[in-house]
Scaffold this active site. Structure first.
Site, mmCIF file in Angstrom:
data_model
loop_
_atom_site.group_PDB
_atom_site.id
_atom_site.type_symbol
_atom_site.label_atom_id
_atom_site.label_comp_id
_atom_site.label_asym_id
_atom_site.label_seq_id
_atom_site.Cartn_x
_atom_site.Cartn_y
_atom_site.Cartn_z
ATOM 1 N N LYS A 291 13.262 -0.394 -7.779
ATOM 2 C CA LYS A 291 11.913 0.023 -7.390
ATOM 3 C C LYS A 291 10.926 -0.729 -8.268
ATOM 4 O O LYS A 291 10.975 -0.633 -9.500
ATOM 5 C CB LYS A 291 11.763 1.535 -7.579
ATOM 6 C CG LYS A 291 10.387 2.078 -7.205
ATOM 7 C CD LYS A 291 10.371 3.593 -7.356
ATOM 8 C CE LYS A 291 9.047 4.199 -6.939
ATOM 9 N NZ LYS A 291 9.072 5.683 -7.019
ATOM 10 N N GLY B 236 5.589 0.749 0.209
ATOM 11 C CA GLY B 236 4.488 1.644 0.509
ATOM 12 C C GLY B 236 3.295 1.379 -0.369
ATOM 13 O O GLY B 236 3.141 0.284 -0.923
ATOM 14 N N GLY C 183 12.292 -0.899 1.511
ATOM 15 C CA GLY C 183 11.095 -0.195 1.947
ATOM 16 C C GLY C 183 9.936 -0.500 1.027
ATOM 17 O O GLY C 183 10.120 -0.949 -0.106
ATOM 18 N N VAL D 64 10.858 -1.128 -2.760
ATOM 19 C CA VAL D 64 12.232 -0.884 -3.185
ATOM 20 C C VAL D 64 13.132 -1.938 -2.561
ATOM 21 O O VAL D 64 13.088 -2.184 -1.359
ATOM 22 C CB VAL D 64 12.704 0.523 -2.778
ATOM 23 C CG1 VAL D 64 14.135 0.764 -3.256
ATOM 24 C CG2 VAL D 64 11.783 1.574 -3.359
ATOM 25 N N ASP E 160 9.724 19.111 -5.672
ATOM 26 C CA ASP E 160 9.672 18.496 -4.344
ATOM 27 C C ASP E 160 11.060 18.456 -3.710
ATOM 28 O O ASP E 160 11.482 17.431 -3.163
ATOM 29 C CB ASP E 160 9.075 17.091 -4.428
ATOM 30 C CG ASP E 160 8.590 16.571 -3.069
ATOM 31 O OD1 ASP E 160 8.414 17.400 -2.147
ATOM 32 O OD2 ASP E 160 8.392 15.353 -2.929
#
Length: 326
Positions: free
Chosen positions: A76, A56, A54, A61, A170
């Protein structure tokens, strides 16, 4: 690494990737990987990149292999354009430091972190196999006994963090990962410590990643005091954990609204609905534990994650003797 939803400055409200990663990013929001990062590349001289999990706004990652040990890893990597951004670098390293400091089975193992010879900032951790709790909930509410098992492991991890003066800030279904060990037993991992913070600010730290009064978290799982921008302690994580277990039990979060303003008002000014009305077949001990943890006033909640876990059970199967030091 495992999927994480948007934080205040990233992907809040978006559905995360369902791949087997920790603190990864939604594959629905992919952007190009960092320049120079390609399949087959070696990070830090040992982590061979095999696939993109993934990407962003801030990092990508990758799934790969630790060439020194043969272990599967998730790496990451901060995007190249942020390699000289002190705040982003500090946040990345802070996350690795926090996970190492907690050193609990409910937190993913960090293999390495830092800057490699190519100037790339990275964290390498164990690659998890399984799914996050949000994915499991999409198939419908979970059995209460399973929710209790997930709750005990989640709360044990939070208790370990709180014992070290760390609050997660979170806790949400996307950050609760359901893995299996070699014997097939459920192992719950708490993910994404990117916005975790010491309860008492460390005076020696020159980096301030957030400021008092800044709202950090995911709306449906933010405690009333978090919405208000007030100082937080372990009871805020207790509220969020209860909201996660509530969602797992009925399939929807305790509070919802069409806009953030209304959601904030409901969370901060109204009582959470009781599970007694939504799942009447569940025993009162389970219901009362969740109801108390979702109290608006922190003083009315369980004092900490350990106390909540001791009370959390369903039917006659109470679990008091948790292995907190495993």
């Amino acid at each position: 690494m495992a999927a994480s939803g948007k934080r205040d400055d990233e992907w809040m409200g978006q559905a995360p990737s369902r791949d087997t990663m920790v603190d990864a990013v939604p594959t629905g929001a992919l952007e190009a990987p960092p320049s120079g990062e390609r399949i087959g590349a070696i990070v830090a001289g040992r982590y061979r990149v095999e696939r993109l999990l993934g990407s962003g706004a801030h990092a990508a990652v990758f799934g790969g292999v630790d060439q020194h040990t043969g272990d599967a890893v998730a790496v990451k990597v901060l995007h190249d354009r942020l390699a000289h951004d002190r705040d982003h670098v500090a946040r990345l390293l802070h996350e690795a430091e926090i996970m190492r400091e907690i050193a609990h089975p409910g937190v993913v193992r960090v293999m390495g972190a830092g800057q490699d010879e190519g100037g790339r900032w990275y964290i390498a951790i164990e690659l998890l196999e399984g799914e996050d709790l949000a994915t499991a909930i999409e198939r419908g509410p979970l059995d209460a006994a399973l929710v209790v098992e997930i709750g005990h492991q989640l709360l044990a991890t939070l208790a370990a963090a709180h014992a070290r003066g760390i609050i997660h800030r979170d806790v949400k279904p996307e950050n609760v990962f359901l893995a299996r060990d070699e014997l097939g037993s459920l192992r719950v991992k708490l993910l994404d410590f990117g916005v975790a913070k010491s309860i008492e600010a460390r005076a020696s730290s020159p980096v301030h990643r957030t400021h008092d009064g800044v709202k950090i978290g995911t709306p449906h799982y933010m405690s009333p005091e978090q919405w208000a921008g007030m100082p937080l302690d372990a009871r805020s994580d207790v509220w969020a954990a209860a909201a996660v277990l509530f969602t797992a039990t009925v399939g929807v979060p305790p509070f919802d609204a069409e806009d953030l303003g209304t959601l904030m008002t409901r969370v901060t000014e109204t009582d959470a609905p009781s599970l007694a009305a939504l799942r009447p077949e569940i025993g009162p001990a389970f219901v009362d534990t969740i109801d108390r943890a979702l109290a608006t006033d922190p003083a009315d909640r369980w004092v900490d994650a350990r106390a909540m876990a001791a009370a959390l059970h369903v039917g006659g199967a109470r679990v008091d003797a948790l292995d907190w030091d495993e």
